[in-house]
Design a protein around this motif. Structure first.
Motif, PDB file in Angstrom:
ATOM      1  N   CYS A  50       0.845  -1.192   0.000  1.00 50.26           N
ATOM      2  CA  CYS A  50       0.000   0.000   0.000  1.00 50.26           C
ATOM      3  C   CYS A  50       0.882   1.245   0.000  1.00 50.26           C
ATOM      4  O   CYS A  50       1.840   1.323   0.776  1.00 50.26           O
ATOM      5  CB  CYS A  50      -0.886  -0.015   1.243  1.00 50.26           C
ATOM      6  N   LYS A  51       0.564   2.193  -0.892  1.00 48.13           N
ATOM      7  CA  LYS A  51       1.272   3.475  -0.861  1.00 48.13           C
ATOM      8  C   LYS A  51       0.450   4.536  -1.585  1.00 48.13           C
ATOM      9  O   LYS A  51      -0.303   4.243  -2.515  1.00 48.13           O
ATOM     10  CB  LYS A  51       2.664   3.361  -1.482  1.00 48.13           C
ATOM     11  N   MET A  52       0.617   5.775  -1.123  1.00 44.58           N
ATOM     12  CA  MET A  52      -0.030   6.910  -1.765  1.00 44.58           C
ATOM     13  C   MET A  52       0.973   7.484  -2.760  1.00 44.58           C
ATOM     14  O   MET A  52       2.141   7.684  -2.435  1.00 44.58           O
ATOM     15  CB  MET A  52      -0.432   7.965  -0.740  1.00 44.58           C
ATOM     16  N   ILE A  84      -9.739  11.538 -18.359  1.00 42.27           N
ATOM     17  CA  ILE A  84      -9.237  10.529 -17.420  1.00 42.27           C
ATOM     18  C   ILE A  84      -7.915  10.997 -16.815  1.00 42.27           C
ATOM     19  O   ILE A  84      -7.716  10.936 -15.603  1.00 42.27           O
ATOM     20  CB  ILE A  84      -9.055   9.159 -18.111  1.00 42.27           C
ATOM     21  N   VAL A  85      -7.018  11.478 -17.665  1.00 44.87           N
ATOM     22  CA  VAL A  85      -5.713  11.943 -17.192  1.00 44.87           C
ATOM     23  C   VAL A  85      -5.880  13.114 -16.229  1.00 44.87           C
ATOM     24  O   VAL A  85      -5.275  13.148 -15.152  1.00 44.87           O
ATOM     25  CB  VAL A  85      -4.801  12.324 -18.374  1.00 44.87           C
ATOM     26  N   SER A  86      -6.725  14.060 -16.598  1.00 45.91           N
ATOM     27  CA  SER A  86      -6.961  15.214 -15.735  1.00 45.91           C
ATOM     28  C   SER A  86      -7.502  14.783 -14.370  1.00 45.91           C
ATOM     29  O   SER A  86      -7.045  15.254 -13.319  1.00 45.91           O
ATOM     30  CB  SER A  86      -7.942  16.171 -16.420  1.00 45.91           C
ATOM     31  N   TYR A  87      -8.451  13.898 -14.389  1.00 45.01           N
ATOM     32  CA  TYR A  87      -9.049  13.394 -13.154  1.00 45.01           C
ATOM     33  C   TYR A  87      -8.044  12.609 -12.322  1.00 45.01           C
ATOM     34  O   TYR A  87      -7.892  12.839 -11.111  1.00 45.01           O
ATOM     35  CB  TYR A  87     -10.257  12.534 -13.507  1.00 45.01           C
ATOM     36  N   MET A  88      -7.330  11.677 -12.935  1.00 43.92           N
ATOM     37  CA  MET A  88      -6.430  10.798 -12.194  1.00 43.92           C
ATOM     38  C   MET A  88      -5.188  11.527 -11.674  1.00 43.92           C
ATOM     39  O   MET A  88      -4.483  11.003 -10.812  1.00 43.92           O
ATOM     40  CB  MET A  88      -6.038   9.590 -13.047  1.00 43.92           C
ATOM     41  N   THR A  89      -4.913  12.724 -12.187  1.00 50.51           N
ATOM     42  CA  THR A  89      -3.801  13.525 -11.684  1.00 50.51           C
ATOM     43  C   THR A  89      -4.287  14.659 -10.775  1.00 50.51           C
ATOM     44  O   THR A  89      -3.493  15.483 -10.337  1.00 50.51           O
ATOM     45  CB  THR A  89      -2.964  14.109 -12.842  1.00 50.51           C
ATOM     46  N   SER A  90      -5.569  14.691 -10.461  1.00 51.16           N
ATOM     47  CA  SER A  90      -6.133  15.790  -9.677  1.00 51.16           C
ATOM     48  C   SER A  90      -5.832  15.686  -8.181  1.00 51.16           C
ATOM     49  O   SER A  90      -5.976  16.672  -7.454  1.00 51.16           O
ATOM     50  CB  SER A  90      -7.649  15.889  -9.897  1.00 51.16           C
ATOM     51  N   SER A  91      -5.452  14.528  -7.710  1.00 49.68           N
ATOM     52  CA  SER A  91      -5.037  14.334  -6.319  1.00 49.68           C
ATOM     53  C   SER A  91      -4.222  13.047  -6.264  1.00 49.68           C
ATOM     54  O   SER A  91      -4.228  12.269  -7.219  1.00 49.68           O
ATOM     55  CB  SER A  91      -6.254  14.234  -5.391  1.00 49.68           C
ATOM     56  N   PRO A  92      -3.544  12.808  -5.146  1.00 51.80           N
ATOM     57  CA  PRO A  92      -2.872  11.506  -5.017  1.00 51.80           C
ATOM     58  C   PRO A  92      -3.905  10.382  -5.045  1.00 51.80           C
ATOM     59  O   PRO A  92      -5.099  10.617  -4.835  1.00 51.80           O
ATOM     60  CB  PRO A  92      -2.208  11.580  -3.634  1.00 51.80           C
ATOM     61  N   VAL A  93      -3.429   9.194  -5.313  1.00 56.08           N
ATOM     62  CA  VAL A  93      -4.246   7.984  -5.260  1.00 56.08           C
ATOM     63  C   VAL A  93      -3.580   7.018  -4.285  1.00 56.08           C
ATOM     64  O   VAL A  93      -2.410   7.179  -3.941  1.00 56.08           O
ATOM     65  CB  VAL A  93      -4.414   7.324  -6.654  1.00 56.08           C
TER      66      VAL A  93
END
Length: 154
Positions: free
Chosen positions: A36-38, A62-71
């Motif tokens: 597990c890691k952020m 998708i790219v904009s959304y997936m880079t909008s915060s850490p996961v």
């Protein structure tokens, strides 16, 4: 037979404060968190991860959304873990996901759908290698494993 699979808790999970609620579902099911890691995703990783979608008109979204915060990327282990996780998360279109699934309970969108999970065992192997170094995945025995599985299932 025990398998490992990748789960990504997407930006909506992070920013809505749902990490604990989603993680607890997999733990309560009996799956074992082995990595597990952020992280913050970038275009290069997303182009590889969503290679099958990169020619679609919605890919920039998708790219904009997936880079909008850490996961939060996670590796989970268990008997038939890939299929178990896929059933638990529900269908991609969250409005059609069954109540009781992660998407059915926490999401209302196709794109903002809380979680990514490997679609099959081959994808899981590739995705786990994409997001984790071997020294970031762990082996251990859950204290309750003998209550989760029969002896011949372990």
């Amino acid at each position: 037979m025990s398998e490992r699979t990748l789960i990504i808790l997407k930006p909506d999970t992070v920013t809505r404060g749902l990490l604990g609620k989603v993680i607890s579902r997999f733990e309560e099911k009996g799956l074992k968190l082995v990595g597990c890691k952020m992280i913050e995703l970038n275009n290069e990783v997303l182009e590889k991860h969503y290679d099958h979608l990169k020619d679609k008109p919605f890919f920039p979204s998708i790219v904009s959304y997936m880079t909008s915060s850490p996961v939060l990327v996670q590796a989970w282990e268990g008997v038939e873990a890939v299929d178990v996780v896929r059933l638990m998360i529900g269908v991609t279109n969250s409005r059609q996901a069954q109540p009781g699934t992660v998407r059915g309970d926490f999401a209302m969108s196709i794109g903002r759908n809380i979680v990514h999970a490997s679609e099959d065992i081959d994808a899981a192997k590739v995705e786990l290698e994409r997001f984790f170094d071997q020294n970031e995945l762990y082996s251990y025995t859950r204290a309750d494993e003998d209550k989760i599985y029969e002896d011949d299932e372990k």
